[in-house]
Design a protein around this motif. Sequence first.
Motif, PDB file in Angstrom:
ATOM      1  N   UNK A 126      37.593  78.050  26.235  1.00 36.74           N
ATOM      2  CA  UNK A 126      37.234  77.906  24.842  1.00 36.74           C
ATOM      3  C   UNK A 126      38.159  76.330  24.482  1.00 36.74           C
ATOM      4  N   UNK A 127      38.672  75.786  25.389  1.00 33.32           N
ATOM      5  CA  UNK A 127      39.320  74.316  25.117  1.00 33.32           C
ATOM      6  C   UNK A 127      38.366  73.212  25.441  1.00 33.32           C
ATOM      7  N   UNK A 128      37.132  73.780  25.702  1.00 33.45           N
ATOM      8  CA  UNK A 128      36.317  72.801  26.282  1.00 33.45           C
ATOM      9  C   UNK A 128      35.667  71.859  25.121  1.00 33.45           C
ATOM     10  N   UNK A 129      35.707  70.443  25.309  1.00 33.95           N
ATOM     11  CA  UNK A 129      35.252  69.138  24.481  1.00 33.95           C
ATOM     12  C   UNK A 129      33.982  68.919  24.776  1.00 33.95           C
ATOM     13  N   UNK A 130      32.948  69.172  24.212  1.00 30.47           N
ATOM     14  CA  UNK A 130      31.547  68.883  24.436  1.00 30.47           C
ATOM     15  C   UNK A 130      31.168  67.566  24.540  1.00 30.47           C
ATOM     16  N   UNK A 131      31.680  66.739  23.660  1.00 29.47           N
ATOM     17  CA  UNK A 131      31.207  65.201  23.776  1.00 29.47           C
ATOM     18  C   UNK A 131      31.937  64.586  25.107  1.00 29.47           C
ATOM     19  N   UNK A 132      33.072  64.824  25.049  1.00 32.25           N
ATOM     20  CA  UNK A 132      33.915  64.323  26.504  1.00 32.25           C
ATOM     21  C   UNK A 132      33.652  65.245  27.831  1.00 32.25           C
ATOM     22  N   UNK A 133      33.391  66.245  27.681  1.00 32.06           N
ATOM     23  CA  UNK A 133      33.226  66.966  28.777  1.00 32.06           C
ATOM     24  C   UNK A 133      34.118  67.518  29.578  1.00 32.06           C
ATOM     25  N   UNK A 134      35.201  68.080  28.984  1.00 22.35           N
ATOM     26  CA  UNK A 134      36.525  68.380  29.588  1.00 22.35           C
ATOM     27  C   UNK A 134      37.312  69.536  28.999  1.00 22.35           C
ATOM     28  N   UNK A 135      38.065  70.156  29.468  1.00 21.10           N
ATOM     29  CA  UNK A 135      39.079  71.122  29.058  1.00 21.10           C
ATOM     30  C   UNK A 135      40.050  70.404  28.439  1.00 21.10           C
ATOM     31  N   UNK A 137      43.928  69.035  27.018  1.00 22.07           N
ATOM     32  CA  UNK A 137      45.251  69.625  27.122  1.00 22.07           C
ATOM     33  C   UNK A 137      45.835  70.179  25.799  1.00 22.07           C
ATOM     34  N   UNK A 138      47.275  70.782  26.129  1.00 22.91           N
ATOM     35  CA  UNK A 138      48.085  71.139  24.721  1.00 22.91           C
ATOM     36  C   UNK A 138      48.148  70.330  23.776  1.00 22.91           C
ATOM     37  N   UNK A 139      48.120  68.992  24.247  1.00 31.31           N
ATOM     38  CA  UNK A 139      48.195  67.457  23.399  1.00 31.31           C
ATOM     39  C   UNK A 139      47.340  67.686  22.297  1.00 31.31           C
ATOM     40  N   UNK A 140      46.102  68.036  22.581  1.00 32.43           N
ATOM     41  CA  UNK A 140      44.994  67.933  21.607  1.00 32.43           C
ATOM     42  C   UNK A 140      43.658  67.946  22.126  1.00 32.43           C
ATOM     43  N   UNK A 141      42.569  67.704  21.344  1.00 29.29           N
ATOM     44  CA  UNK A 141      41.496  67.388  21.703  1.00 29.29           C
ATOM     45  C   UNK A 141      40.935  66.166  22.217  1.00 29.29           C
ATOM     46  N   UNK A 142      42.073  65.328  22.315  1.00 27.42           N
ATOM     47  CA  UNK A 142      41.621  63.928  22.700  1.00 27.42           C
ATOM     48  C   UNK A 142      42.301  63.786  24.144  1.00 27.42           C
ATOM     49  N   UNK A 143      42.878  64.688  24.833  1.00 27.89           N
ATOM     50  CA  UNK A 143      43.814  64.678  25.903  1.00 27.89           C
ATOM     51  C   UNK A 143      43.235  65.592  26.901  1.00 27.89           C
ATOM     52  N   UNK A 144      43.219  64.595  28.313  1.00 31.88           N
ATOM     53  CA  UNK A 144      42.695  65.371  29.421  1.00 31.88           C
ATOM     54  C   UNK A 144      43.851  65.096  30.505  1.00 31.88           C
ATOM     55  N   UNK A 145      44.255  66.082  30.789  1.00 29.73           N
ATOM     56  CA  UNK A 145      45.583  66.004  31.797  1.00 29.73           C
ATOM     57  C   UNK A 145      44.992  66.298  33.404  1.00 29.73           C
ATOM     58  N   UNK A 146      45.471  65.607  34.375  1.00 25.42           N
ATOM     59  CA  UNK A 146      45.220  65.928  35.770  1.00 25.42           C
ATOM     60  C   UNK A 146      45.515  67.452  36.071  1.00 25.42           C
ATOM     61  N   UNK A 147      46.586  67.893  35.516  1.00 28.54           N
ATOM     62  CA  UNK A 147      46.987  69.341  36.033  1.00 28.54           C
ATOM     63  C   UNK A 147      45.991  70.338  35.644  1.00 28.54           C
ATOM     64  N   UNK A 148      45.065  69.982  34.790  1.00 30.19           N
ATOM     65  CA  UNK A 148      44.007  71.135  34.541  1.00 30.19           C
ATOM     66  C   UNK A 148      43.055  71.302  35.602  1.00 30.19           C
ATOM     67  N   UNK A 149      43.295  70.445  36.767  1.00 28.03           N
ATOM     68  CA  UNK A 149      42.448  70.657  37.841  1.00 28.03           C
ATOM     69  C   UNK A 149      43.000  71.978  38.638  1.00 28.03           C
ATOM     70  N   UNK A 150      44.274  72.159  38.326  1.00 29.58           N
ATOM     71  CA  UNK A 150      44.837  73.279  38.930  1.00 29.58           C
ATOM     72  C   UNK A 150      44.733  74.819  38.169  1.00 29.58           C
ATOM     73  N   UNK A 151      43.996  74.687  36.896  1.00 31.57           N
ATOM     74  CA  UNK A 151      43.930  75.517  35.908  1.00 31.57           C
ATOM     75  C   UNK A 151      42.291  75.958  35.870  1.00 31.57           C
ATOM     76  N   UNK A 152      41.615  75.179  36.037  1.00 29.35           N
ATOM     77  CA  UNK A 152      39.991  75.442  36.033  1.00 29.35           C
ATOM     78  C   UNK A 152      39.524  76.283  36.897  1.00 29.35           C
TER      79      UNK A 152
END
Length: 368
Positions: A126-135, A137-152
């Motif tokens: 549900x955190x997926x951002x369709x325009x940027x194509x990423x999940x 981070x908790x910082x907001x819809x503008x933020x992609x974290x490297x850590x999320x690779x271990x959550x995906x």
Amino acid sequence: MSSIPPEFHRVVEIARQKLLRLVTEYPDLMPSFTENGKWRLQQPGWTNWCEGFLGGALWLIYLLTEEARFRQHAEHYSRLIEERKTDRTVHDLGFLFLPTWGRWYRLDGNSYAREVLIEAGRTLAGRYQAAGRYLCSFQGVHSLYIDIMMNVPLVFEAAQLSGEERLLRIAREHCHTTRRYLVRGDFSTAHEGIFDPESGRFICYQTQQGWRSDSTWVRGHCWALYGFTLAFRYTREAAFLSTAQGLADYYLLHTPEHGIPPNDWDEPNPKYPYESSAAAIAASGLLSLADCTTDMLRAKVYREAAQRILSTLCSDEFLAIDPQWEGILRHAIYHFPAEVGVDESTIWGDYFFLEAIGKISQVLPPEC
Ligand code: GLY
């Protein structure tokens, strides 16, 4: 402990004692890091991302020792976090559910665990951002974290268990976006990418726990090394394997022979030379990567590197042999810029240390 190599017997026994003490003296509390060697309990960490690692460590010590009481504790601590399967406030559901309910499901195909994993995976998707194509981070819809690779991997797992194509597509897109923007041409990595969520345009790099926005924060790099390996395991996409290999090679090239990196490879003269939790994640990731790598020579290099890291972590300098020190692995760093959990133990460092020992001892099955 019959199948465990003698060099790891001491770690398993120390971990056994410390985990037993933790669940007996502080029942139902889930720590993130120590302060002067004592678990900091009943106070929130920076974000709520660590609550799966104690349950996960209990599953691992159960598998390493075959003591039934640890399985009871592992099931109990897994149940304690079940309600987080609908938590939409963090990007960390993989950290919570794969070490706990994921391990439970792998062990006995428990159908309830399967449902929990699917629901948690759908929540994370549900955190997926369709325009940027990423999940995001908790910082907001503008933020992609490297850590999320271990959550995906949780979204991949939920896709596999449910057969939902949408989940698979989201997980793959996230990995491709991370590969494109956060993994650089020399296989160094950035911690965070800032995007315009409306257009999906990449704007700049940023860091939270690293030295500066364009440097390589090592633990994030290790999340990516391990995460791309798992992305390959789920998809068999060659690009994910070659990315994981590039990240592993970068780790080996920039880390001293003993295998333990600092908090950030680019920071000149760091005050603390070690970030042992990153080393534990790297060791476990390298063992999985060795399983996934068909080139035998490369696989041997990764396996031997993991063995070298583990040998260092098992030495008196890193293994907390002092019973008064409550963590298992010393000299980890949680958040250096915020001066939180610096040169301490961390629950995820302890978890991945035990996981790597479980893999090298073949108590855990090969990854690929
Ligand atoms: N929040 C993930 C980490 O600190 O590595």
